[in-house]
Design an enzyme around this catalytic site. Sequence first.
Site, mmCIF file in Angstrom:
data_model
loop_
_atom_site.group_PDB
_atom_site.id
_atom_site.type_symbol
_atom_site.label_atom_id
_atom_site.label_comp_id
_atom_site.label_asym_id
_atom_site.label_seq_id
_atom_site.Cartn_x
_atom_site.Cartn_y
_atom_site.Cartn_z
ATOM 1 N N GLY A 8 0.831 -1.190 0.000
ATOM 2 C CA GLY A 8 0.000 0.000 0.000
ATOM 3 C C GLY A 8 0.866 1.241 0.000
ATOM 4 C CD GLN A 26 3.208 5.867 2.641
ATOM 5 O OE1 GLN A 26 2.212 5.350 2.168
ATOM 6 N NE2 GLN A 26 4.176 5.187 3.255
ATOM 7 C CB CYS A 63 4.893 2.287 7.507
ATOM 8 S SG CYS A 63 4.471 3.806 6.646
ATOM 9 C CG LEU A 64 6.393 1.034 1.537
ATOM 10 C CD1 LEU A 64 5.881 1.297 0.129
ATOM 11 C CD2 LEU A 64 7.442 -0.055 1.530
ATOM 12 C CG HIS A 88 -1.037 1.354 7.143
ATOM 13 N ND1 HIS A 88 -0.172 0.895 8.113
ATOM 14 C CD2 HIS A 88 -0.288 2.109 6.302
ATOM 15 C CE1 HIS A 88 1.048 1.369 7.862
ATOM 16 N NE2 HIS A 88 0.995 2.110 6.758
ATOM 17 C CD GLU A 89 -1.028 2.696 2.629
ATOM 18 O OE1 GLU A 89 -0.616 3.874 2.551
ATOM 19 O OE2 GLU A 89 -0.271 1.753 2.923
ATOM 20 C CG HIS A 98 0.138 6.977 5.377
ATOM 21 N ND1 HIS A 98 1.245 7.490 6.012
ATOM 22 C CD2 HIS A 98 0.381 5.652 5.232
ATOM 23 C CE1 HIS A 98 2.121 6.524 6.240
ATOM 24 N NE2 HIS A 98 1.610 5.398 5.782
#
Length: 172
Positions: A46, A51, A94-95, A136-137, A140
Site C-alpha cells: 500500500g 508518502q 510502513c514504507l 493504514h493508508e 496517512h
Amino acid sequence: MTIKPLIILPDPLLRQVSAPVERVDDAVRRLADDMLETMYDAPGIGLAAIQIGEPIRMLVIDVSKEDEEKTPLTFVNPEIVERSDALSVYEEGCLSIPDYYAEVERPEKVRVTYVDLAGAAREIEADGLLATCLQHEIDHLNGTLFIDHISKLKRDMVVKKFTKAARNKAVA
C-alpha cells in the site's frame, strides 16, 4: 511510469492532512501509475500519495501474494463510512518507517467509499488484510501513522531512532 522517492519519518510532511482530489484527470492517473510502480519497487502492499510528497487524498493497494497475479487498486478521496465492532490484529510495517514492524489492532471489516480512476463513485466492503491496509493508508491521508496506534513508549523510541538517523544522514 516513474519510481518516486519515499518520504521517511521524521519528515513533517507525513503529519500533513491531504487535500481532496478535485477531479480525476490524466495527471491523477499518471500519478497512480507512478505510485504503483514505487510501491511494487519498495516492495510494499500500500502507498498513500503523501508518502511520495503529494498531499492529495489518493492511495494504491495490492494485497495479492507474490505467486498470484497482481491486483492493483486505486482509491481517490477514500472515506471509511462503516467499521465493524469486531477487531483484528496484524503486524504492520510502513514504507515511510523502513524495517520497523508492530502489531496493531483495528476494526476487522470496513466499508469505504471512493472515486475510481474513471471518476466514478464506488464503494467496497473489505475484511482481513485489505481492511487493515485500507485503514493504514487512509490514516496517512489524515496525517496519522501506524505507530500512533502503539504504546507511547514504543512510538517515542521509533521516532527518536528515525530522527537520529535523519540527523546523521544530514551531517554525512
